[in-house]
Every structure is written in C-alpha cells, then in structure tokens.
Design a protein around this motif. Structure first.
Motif, PDB file in Angstrom:
ATOM      1  N   ILE A 175      35.652  29.772 -46.987  1.00 11.29           N
ATOM      2  CA  ILE A 175      36.889  29.090 -46.610  1.00 11.29           C
ATOM      3  C   ILE A 175      37.329  28.237 -47.801  1.00 11.29           C
ATOM      4  CG2 ILE A 175      36.638  29.145 -44.103  1.00 11.29           C
ATOM      5  CD1 ILE A 175      35.383  26.417 -44.160  1.00 11.29           C
ATOM      6  N   ARG A 176      38.626  28.130 -47.979  1.00 11.71           N
ATOM      7  CA  ARG A 176      39.192  27.483 -49.153  1.00 11.71           C
ATOM      8  C   ARG A 176      38.721  26.047 -49.347  1.00 11.71           C
ATOM      9  NH1 ARG A 176      45.515  27.671 -49.549  1.00 11.71           N
ATOM     10  NH2 ARG A 176      44.953  28.413 -47.504  1.00 11.71           N
ATOM     11  N   CYS A 177      38.533  25.307 -48.261  1.00  9.65           N
ATOM     12  CA  CYS A 177      38.155  23.892 -48.411  1.00  9.65           C
ATOM     13  C   CYS A 177      36.762  23.738 -49.033  1.00  9.65           C
ATOM     14  CB  CYS A 177      38.261  23.137 -47.091  1.00  9.65           C
ATOM     15  SG  CYS A 177      37.103  23.668 -45.820  1.00  9.65           S
ATOM     16  N   PRO A 202      38.400  25.742 -34.960  1.00 14.16           N
ATOM     17  CA  PRO A 202      37.142  25.939 -34.221  1.00 14.16           C
ATOM     18  C   PRO A 202      36.229  27.034 -34.773  1.00 14.16           C
ATOM     19  CG  PRO A 202      38.988  25.696 -32.701  1.00 14.16           C
ATOM     20  CD  PRO A 202      39.567  25.791 -34.077  1.00 14.16           C
ATOM     21  N   TRP A 203      36.790  28.168 -35.220  1.00 15.14           N
ATOM     22  CA  TRP A 203      35.933  29.249 -35.727  1.00 15.14           C
ATOM     23  C   TRP A 203      35.198  28.819 -36.995  1.00 15.14           C
ATOM     24  CZ3 TRP A 203      36.664  30.920 -40.637  1.00 15.14           C
ATOM     25  CH2 TRP A 203      37.925  30.754 -41.216  1.00 15.14           C
ATOM     26  N   ALA A 204      35.863  28.047 -37.841  1.00 18.84           N
ATOM     27  CA  ALA A 204      35.226  27.584 -39.080  1.00 18.84           C
ATOM     28  C   ALA A 204      34.170  26.525 -38.768  1.00 18.84           C
ATOM     29  CB  ALA A 204      36.281  27.026 -40.039  1.00 18.84           C
ATOM     30  N   ARG A 205      34.470  25.662 -37.820  1.00 14.93           N
ATOM     31  CA  ARG A 205      33.496  24.651 -37.414  1.00 14.93           C
ATOM     32  C   ARG A 205      32.239  25.321 -36.851  1.00 14.93           C
ATOM     33  NH1 ARG A 205      34.166  18.963 -34.666  1.00 14.93           N
ATOM     34  NH2 ARG A 205      32.000  18.589 -34.142  1.00 14.93           N
ATOM     35  N   ALA A 206      32.421  26.381 -36.073  1.00 15.35           N
ATOM     36  CA  ALA A 206      31.281  27.109 -35.509  1.00 15.35           C
ATOM     37  C   ALA A 206      30.406  27.684 -36.622  1.00 15.35           C
ATOM     38  CB  ALA A 206      31.763  28.211 -34.574  1.00 15.35           C
ATOM     39  N   LYS A 207      31.022  28.186 -37.686  1.00 13.66           N
ATOM     40  CA  LYS A 207      30.261  28.714 -38.822  1.00 13.66           C
ATOM     41  C   LYS A 207      29.474  27.595 -39.510  1.00 13.66           C
ATOM     42  CE  LYS A 207      33.105  32.708 -39.946  1.00 13.66           C
ATOM     43  NZ  LYS A 207      32.222  33.800 -40.306  1.00 13.66           N
ATOM     44  N   PHE A 209      40.190  20.199 -42.337  1.00 18.88           N
ATOM     45  CA  PHE A 209      40.342  21.604 -41.946  1.00 18.88           C
ATOM     46  C   PHE A 209      39.448  21.953 -40.753  1.00 18.88           C
ATOM     47  CE2 PHE A 209      38.894  26.034 -42.327  1.00 18.88           C
ATOM     48  CZ  PHE A 209      40.103  26.687 -42.159  1.00 18.88           C
ATOM     49  N   LEU A 210      38.176  21.564 -40.819  1.00 19.36           N
ATOM     50  CA  LEU A 210      37.210  21.970 -39.790  1.00 19.36           C
ATOM     51  C   LEU A 210      37.523  21.383 -38.420  1.00 19.36           C
ATOM     52  CD1 LEU A 210      33.979  21.687 -41.950  1.00 19.36           C
ATOM     53  CD2 LEU A 210      35.056  23.798 -41.121  1.00 19.36           C
ATOM     54  N   ARG A 211      38.093  20.193 -38.386  1.00 16.49           N
ATOM     55  CA  ARG A 211      38.401  19.549 -37.095  1.00 16.49           C
ATOM     56  C   ARG A 211      39.499  20.281 -36.337  1.00 16.49           C
ATOM     57  NH1 ARG A 211      37.499  13.785 -39.633  1.00 16.49           N
ATOM     58  NH2 ARG A 211      35.358  13.435 -38.943  1.00 16.49           N
TER      59      ARG A 211
END
Length: 90
Positions: free
Chosen positions: A49-51, A69-74, A64-66
């Motif tokens: 992910i870019r961030c 949801p899919w990125a936070r799960a990763k 970004f993660l907040r």
C-alpha cells in the motif's frame, strides 16, 4: 398476560468472549512495531500500500488505515505473524 424481560441479565455476546490477541493494542502501536521490526521498505513489500511505500510515516499510515478496513486487516494479520515469529525466536 404480560411479557417479562429480565433487564439485569447481561447481553449474550458479553457473557463469554474469546480472548482477542489484539485487545488493548492500538493501531499506532502495531504500525510502529511493524515499521521497527521490518523497516518501511520491507513493510511496503509485505503489504503493498502506498502509505508504506512512498514517503512512509506512522501518521500518514494511520490516516489511511483508519478509513480502509481491508488494509487494516492486513496490518493486524502481519502484526500477529510478527508476534508469533518473535515468540519462536525466544
């Protein structure tokens, strides 16, 4: 006949809750530990992910993660993997 509701009884989901390994760990703590353990470059390869890949910082990642949801799960999954690895190394 009137229905009787026992309002003193706790709601069912709260009665027995499985232990959450992420309970009490903030997203900020997870991102900080992951960046320290892997480094930003490796973290950006683990989770593309870019961030994590372009001018990474804890603050930009949290923003970004907040809301993703899919990125936070990763991130949560990789954090748990890192903790298992650390435990095995001890």
């Amino acid at each position: 006949m009137s229905e009787h509701h026992d309002s003193a009884a706790p709601p069912a989901p709260l009665a027995k809750k499985p232990k959450d390994p992420l309970h009490g760990i903030t997203l900020e703590a997870m991102v900080t530990e992951l960046a320290h353990y892997f480094g930003w470059r490796e973290l950006g390869e683990q989770i593309a992910i870019r961030c994590f890949q372009q001018d990474p910082s804890v603050a930009s990642s949290l923003k970004f993660l907040r809301k993703t949801p899919w990125a936070r799960a990763k991130v949560e999954s990789l954090y748990l993997f890192m903790k298992r690895e650390q435990a095995r190394q001890r």
